[in-house]
Design a protein around this motif. Structure first.
Motif, PDB file in Angstrom:
ATOM      1  N   ALA A 523       0.820  -1.212   0.000  1.00 38.62           N
ATOM      2  CA  ALA A 523       0.000   0.000   0.000  1.00 38.62           C
ATOM      3  C   ALA A 523       0.852   1.259   0.000  1.00 38.62           C
ATOM      4  O   ALA A 523       0.443   2.303  -0.533  1.00 38.62           O
ATOM      5  N   ALA A 524       2.055   1.191   0.575  1.00 35.59           N
ATOM      6  CA  ALA A 524       2.909   2.378   0.664  1.00 35.59           C
ATOM      7  C   ALA A 524       3.356   2.877  -0.701  1.00 35.59           C
ATOM      8  O   ALA A 524       3.716   4.053  -0.853  1.00 35.59           O
ATOM      9  N   TYR A 525       3.349   2.014  -1.721  1.00 36.71           N
ATOM     10  CA  TYR A 525       3.805   2.400  -3.057  1.00 36.71           C
ATOM     11  C   TYR A 525       2.698   3.024  -3.913  1.00 36.71           C
ATOM     12  O   TYR A 525       2.936   3.414  -5.047  1.00 36.71           O
ATOM     13  N   ALA A 526       1.514   3.158  -3.372  1.00 37.13           N
ATOM     14  CA  ALA A 526       0.376   3.592  -4.183  1.00 37.13           C
ATOM     15  C   ALA A 526       0.425   5.070  -4.520  1.00 37.13           C
ATOM     16  O   ALA A 526       0.918   5.895  -3.741  1.00 37.13           O
ATOM     17  N   ASP A 527      -0.107   5.410  -5.681  1.00 37.52           N
ATOM     18  CA  ASP A 527      -0.345   6.810  -6.039  1.00 37.52           C
ATOM     19  C   ASP A 527      -1.647   7.285  -5.406  1.00 37.52           C
ATOM     20  O   ASP A 527      -1.774   8.455  -5.035  1.00 37.52           O
ATOM     21  N   VAL A 528      -2.615   6.369  -5.335  1.00 39.20           N
ATOM     22  CA  VAL A 528      -3.916   6.674  -4.754  1.00 39.20           C
ATOM     23  C   VAL A 528      -4.241   5.581  -3.743  1.00 39.20           C
ATOM     24  O   VAL A 528      -4.117   4.392  -4.041  1.00 39.20           O
ATOM     25  N   HIS A 529      -4.669   6.003  -2.553  1.00 40.67           N
ATOM     26  CA  HIS A 529      -5.004   5.038  -1.503  1.00 40.67           C
ATOM     27  C   HIS A 529      -6.476   5.197  -1.152  1.00 40.67           C
ATOM     28  O   HIS A 529      -6.910   6.255  -0.695  1.00 40.67           O
ATOM     29  N   LEU A 530      -7.250   4.138  -1.391  1.00 45.59           N
ATOM     30  CA  LEU A 530      -8.673   4.126  -1.063  1.00 45.59           C
ATOM     31  C   LEU A 530      -8.909   3.169   0.093  1.00 45.59           C
ATOM     32  O   LEU A 530      -8.339   2.072   0.130  1.00 45.59           O
ATOM     33  N   GLU A 555      -3.773   4.572   8.447  1.00 44.61           N
ATOM     34  CA  GLU A 555      -4.220   3.312   7.841  1.00 44.61           C
ATOM     35  C   GLU A 555      -3.055   2.338   7.699  1.00 44.61           C
ATOM     36  O   GLU A 555      -3.196   1.140   7.962  1.00 44.61           O
ATOM     37  N   LEU A 556      -1.892   2.830   7.311  1.00 41.29           N
ATOM     38  CA  LEU A 556      -0.721   1.953   7.205  1.00 41.29           C
ATOM     39  C   LEU A 556      -0.333   1.419   8.576  1.00 41.29           C
ATOM     40  O   LEU A 556       0.061   0.251   8.716  1.00 41.29           O
ATOM     41  N   ALA A 557      -0.433   2.253   9.613  1.00 42.84           N
ATOM     42  CA  ALA A 557      -0.127   1.797  10.966  1.00 42.84           C
ATOM     43  C   ALA A 557      -1.098   0.707  11.401  1.00 42.84           C
ATOM     44  O   ALA A 557      -0.709  -0.284  12.043  1.00 42.84           O
ATOM     45  N   ARG A 558      -2.370   0.882  11.071  1.00 42.97           N
ATOM     46  CA  ARG A 558      -3.342  -0.174  11.387  1.00 42.97           C
ATOM     47  C   ARG A 558      -3.005  -1.474  10.683  1.00 42.97           C
ATOM     48  O   ARG A 558      -3.083  -2.566  11.263  1.00 42.97           O
ATOM     49  N   MET A 559      -2.586  -1.372   9.428  1.00 38.67           N
ATOM     50  CA  MET A 559      -2.249  -2.552   8.650  1.00 38.67           C
ATOM     51  C   MET A 559      -0.982  -3.234   9.172  1.00 38.67           C
ATOM     52  O   MET A 559      -0.841  -4.459   9.068  1.00 38.67           O
ATOM     53  N   LEU A 560      -0.072  -2.440   9.765  1.00 37.94           N
ATOM     54  CA  LEU A 560       1.176  -3.028  10.262  1.00 37.94           C
ATOM     55  C   LEU A 560       0.901  -4.035  11.367  1.00 37.94           C
ATOM     56  O   LEU A 560       1.465  -5.116  11.394  1.00 37.94           O
ATOM     57  N   ALA A 561       0.030  -3.681  12.320  1.00 40.66           N
ATOM     58  CA  ALA A 561      -0.310  -4.648  13.376  1.00 40.66           C
ATOM     59  C   ALA A 561      -1.385  -4.082  14.271  1.00 40.66           C
ATOM     60  O   ALA A 561      -1.354  -4.263  15.492  1.00 40.66           O
ATOM     61  N   GLY A 562      -2.319  -3.360  13.668  1.00 43.42           N
ATOM     62  CA  GLY A 562      -3.356  -2.755  14.480  1.00 43.42           C
ATOM     63  C   GLY A 562      -2.846  -1.642  15.349  1.00 43.42           C
ATOM     64  O   GLY A 562      -3.388  -1.381  16.429  1.00 43.42           O
ATOM     65  N   LEU A 563      -1.774  -0.935  14.908  1.00 42.56           N
ATOM     66  CA  LEU A 563      -1.133   0.094  15.731  1.00 42.56           C
ATOM     67  C   LEU A 563      -1.529   1.499  15.293  1.00 42.56           C
ATOM     68  O   LEU A 563      -0.753   2.443  15.426  1.00 42.56           O
ATOM     69  N   GLY A 564      -2.718   1.654  14.761  1.00 38.43           N
ATOM     70  CA  GLY A 564      -3.111   2.941  14.189  1.00 38.43           C
ATOM     71  C   GLY A 564      -3.127   4.085  15.173  1.00 38.43           C
ATOM     72  O   GLY A 564      -2.965   5.236  14.796  1.00 38.43           O
ATOM     73  N   GLU A 565      -3.310   3.842  16.487  1.00 37.31           N
ATOM     74  CA  GLU A 565      -3.407   4.921  17.458  1.00 37.31           C
ATOM     75  C   GLU A 565      -2.118   5.160  18.217  1.00 37.31           C
ATOM     76  O   GLU A 565      -2.018   6.097  19.014  1.00 37.31           O
ATOM     77  N   SER A 566      -1.108   4.304  18.010  1.00 40.67           N
ATOM     78  CA  SER A 566       0.125   4.455  18.787  1.00 40.67           C
ATOM     79  C   SER A 566       1.141   5.313  18.047  1.00 40.67           C
ATOM     80  O   SER A 566       1.187   5.325  16.819  1.00 40.67           O
ATOM     81  N   ASP A 567       1.941   6.031  18.830  1.00 41.03           N
ATOM     82  CA  ASP A 567       2.967   6.872  18.226  1.00 41.03           C
ATOM     83  C   ASP A 567       4.011   6.041  17.491  1.00 41.03           C
ATOM     84  O   ASP A 567       4.468   6.412  16.393  1.00 41.03           O
ATOM     85  N   SER A 568       4.370   4.906  18.083  1.00 40.74           N
ATOM     86  CA  SER A 568       5.375   4.060  17.443  1.00 40.74           C
ATOM     87  C   SER A 568       4.843   3.475  16.130  1.00 40.74           C
ATOM     88  O   SER A 568       5.571   3.376  15.141  1.00 40.74           O
ATOM     89  N   GLY A 569       3.569   3.091  16.139  1.00 38.54           N
ATOM     90  CA  GLY A 569       2.969   2.564  14.922  1.00 38.54           C
ATOM     91  C   GLY A 569       2.928   3.610  13.826  1.00 38.54           C
ATOM     92  O   GLY A 569       3.238   3.341  12.663  1.00 38.54           O
ATOM     93  N   ARG A 570       2.564   4.836  14.192  1.00 35.27           N
ATOM     94  CA  ARG A 570       2.512   5.908  13.198  1.00 35.27           C
ATOM     95  C   ARG A 570       3.914   6.243  12.673  1.00 35.27           C
ATOM     96  O   ARG A 570       4.092   6.514  11.490  1.00 35.27           O
ATOM     97  N   ALA A 571       4.892   6.214  13.582  1.00 40.72           N
ATOM     98  CA  ALA A 571       6.260   6.506  13.158  1.00 40.72           C
ATOM     99  C   ALA A 571       6.756   5.459  12.167  1.00 40.72           C
ATOM    100  O   ALA A 571       7.400   5.779  11.153  1.00 40.72           O
ATOM    101  N   HIS A 572       6.445   4.208  12.479  1.00 39.87           N
ATOM    102  CA  HIS A 572       6.841   3.128  11.569  1.00 39.87           C
ATOM    103  C   HIS A 572       6.133   3.278  10.221  1.00 39.87           C
ATOM    104  O   HIS A 572       6.740   3.116   9.158  1.00 39.87           O
ATOM    105  N   ALA A 573       4.871   3.602  10.267  1.00 36.66           N
ATOM    106  CA  ALA A 573       4.103   3.776   9.035  1.00 36.66           C
ATOM    107  C   ALA A 573       4.629   4.937   8.220  1.00 36.66           C
ATOM    108  O   ALA A 573       4.737   4.872   6.991  1.00 36.66           O
ATOM    109  N   ARG A 574       4.954   6.064   8.900  1.00 36.23           N
ATOM    110  CA  ARG A 574       5.477   7.216   8.191  1.00 36.23           C
ATOM    111  C   ARG A 574       6.796   6.882   7.517  1.00 36.23           C
ATOM    112  O   ARG A 574       7.051   7.267   6.368  1.00 36.23           O
TER     113      ARG A 574
END
Length: 587
Positions: A523-530, A555-574
């Protein structure tokens, strides 16, 4: 290119609209939200069987509508699309796009629409097949089938011309071969039929009937049966009109004389009324003269003796012999004779004819073997190139030790084969609709291990990557079209997932690529994310929304391991998103 899709009452989706751009589009979402319904909708537009159970609970029907832009299609594909639209009577929208739609009723049949016109589902399928390539999990399984493997090789080999030539010769060969076999098997039956037809034709030719002769002879016989009475009546009438020619005495009075005398008397007066009656008598005199002459001719034509009647009766018996055997009347008999002659010409079972047919079959078989050889040669040459290219792609998909192979071998004929041909090496093969070749994909994930048929050697994740590698290599054959992948990354993770994302991004340079995925690396490689989700959570209906920036990171943080609300999950996703986008921009 698919510009937009609108879905109504399909599965978990009550009503949703998704807009697509060029490049790579991903659809993500929690399990059960209905993200695969987007792919299901595209399959419906592709002419797939309409399943009434897919209609959302409480709704009478489901509707899927897609808007397609065709401006970026290659020349060949664009030409075929125009032919389909013209033959269907479809019209483009004001912006030049084409709207395709499918409705699925809970209780009745499904309906298909193309360019504002109601069309058969097959016509809709013909259109979408040119602009859409759908790859779901079932499509991966389809890759296991020999016909699908041969079709994939043929796309790479571009064998349209040699295949068309082979099919044309094969059809001629099959027709000649069936004709020869039929003549041989039915030789005795056909010979008997030929004798029967010859006898009938000769019998009719011997009698030599004329069209309508049977009806004419009935009238002649009726006249001859009453010959004396007819002669007496005609003679009496003629005498009454013109007098007795055998008795020219003054006492012989005729109707012609009486009318002449009356006419002369009337015309000799000065009275207009009497002179008018004289004119009418002149007309009567002319009629009497004509009838008298015709009666003379009639009497002259009457036979002088009864032998003529016997001749006519004998001729009638000959004609009746024909009408008893061949038709209800002589005209029908003559028609039977003509048809029999045509049938007899087609029933030539002579040795010369059989020999000529054998020669034709042999000559066509020689041409067929040559055409099949050209086809095999093209496939064998292409097989090496395709196998090498797919193996290289697999290495880029974290399968560096994998080997992909393609074998093109003769397709052996069965004992009861319907189309066997002998090749120059003496082997007997089946001449099928697509040639004499059996194409088989081979695969091993580890060098040094035996390369086995793909059906026996690839796991689900490996099969997904093989299919993706094939599509990347074959992409040039359908530039500008839309490619849809439904969980092509199933069974894949880690580094392999990153490589799949890279390959999909590469494929999106020349195609519009739409992917349903559960992997954040893809998903990270997408031009458009739905994202397909259930909105505020209180409704069981799902919708489709486009996300950017922080929402995409979440959304990427959620996909990583359900970490959408955590700072570490968001950092990893970013970090994942930035790395993928930086790689794409720098590639």
């Amino acid at each position: 290119m698919l510009a937009e899709i609108r879905i109504e009452s399909l599965g978990a989706i009550s009503a949703a609209t998704a807009e697509f751009d060029r490049g790579l589009t991903v659809l993500t979402g929690e399990t059960g939200t209905g993200k695969t319904m987007v792919v299901t909708g595209l399959h419906l537009l592709g002419g797939a069987r309409a399943d009434a159970t897919r209609v959302r609970s409480g709704a009478d029907r489901a509707v899927v509508e897609g808007r397609f832009s065709t401006t970026e299609l290659g020349a060949d594909v664009a030409g075929r699309v125009e032919e389909i639209l013209d033959s269907s009577g479809a019209e483009r929208d004001d912006d030049g796009s084409v709207i395709a739609a499918r409705s699925v009723s809970r209780a009745g049949p499904s309906r298909a629409y193309l360019g504002g016109r109601s069309v058969p589902a097959k016509s809709l399928s013909s259109f979408t097949a040119e602009v859409l390539t759908l790859h779901g999990q079932n499509d991966q399984l389809r890759l296991m089938k020999p016909d699908e493997q041969r079709a994939a090789l043929d796309r790479f080999a571009d064998v349209d011309k040699p295949l068309a030539r082979y099919r044309k010769i094969r059809e001629q060969w099959l027709v000649a071969r069936r004709d020869l076999a039929d003549r041989r098997l039915r030789a005795r039956e056909l010979a008997q039929e030929a004798d029967r037809l010859s006898f009938g034709i000769n019998e009719i030719d011997t009698v030599a009937p004329q069209p309508g002769e049977d009806e004419a002879i009935v009238a002649d016989i009726r006249r001859l049966s009453e010959l004396d009475a007819l002669r007496e009546a005609a003679q009496t009438a003629r005498t009454a009109l013109s007098g007795d020619l055998d008795d020219p005495s003054p006492d012989s009075v005729s109707a012609a004389d009486g009318v002449g005398q009356a006419k002369a008397a009337l015309e000799g007066t000065d009275d207009a009324a009497l002179r008018a009656l004289g004119v009418r008598l002149a007309e009567a005199a002319a009629v009497i003269t004509d009838v008298t002459a015709e009666l003379g001719d009639y009497l002259a034509e009457l036979p002088s003796d009864a032998s003529t009647l016997e001749t006519k009766l004998a001729r009638q018996a000959e004609l009746r012999t024909l009408t008893r055997k061949y038709a209800a009347d002589i005209d029908g008999v003559l028609a039977w004779s003509r048809e029999a002659a045509e049938r007899l010409a087609a029933l030539d079972v002579s040795e010369e004819t059989l020999s000529e047919l054998e020669r034709q079959v042999g000559e066509l078989e020689t041409q067929l073997v040559a055409a099949a050889g050209e086809l095999t040669k093209a496939r064998s040459k292409a097989a090496k190139g395709l196998a090498k290219a797919v193996t290289a792609e697999l290495a880029g998909l974290a399968m560096a030790n994998a080997i992909f192979s393609i074998t093109v071998a003769p397709l052996p004929a069965r004992a009861d084969d319907s189309a066997p041909v002998k090749l120059p090496d003496g082997s007997v093969v089946h001449a099928g609709h697509d040639g004499v070749d059996a194409v088989e994909f081979g695969f091993t994930a580890h060098r040094g291990a035996d390369v086995l048929p793909l059906t026996k050697s690839a796991s689900g994740g490996e099969l997904s990557r093989v299919m993706l590698a094939l599509e990347v290599v074959l992409a040039a054959s359908a530039e500008g079209t839309t490619m849809v992948f439904d969980e092509v990354d199933a069974g894949v993770g880690g580094r392999a997932a990153v490589q799949i994302g890279r390959r999909l991004a590469r494929l999106a340079r020349t195609h519009q690529v739409i992917v349903v995925t559960h992997l954040p690396q893809v998903a990270a490689y997408a031009d458009v994310h739905l994202v397909v989700d259930s909105g505020n959570g209180r409704s069981k209906s799902s919708g489709v929304r486009r996300i950017d920036d922080d929402d995409r990171v979440a959304e990427l943080a959620r996909m990583l391991a359900g970490l959408g609300e955590s700072d570490s999950g968001r950092a990893h996703a970013r970090e994942l998103l930035d790395a993928a986008q930086q790689e794409r921009n720098g590639d």
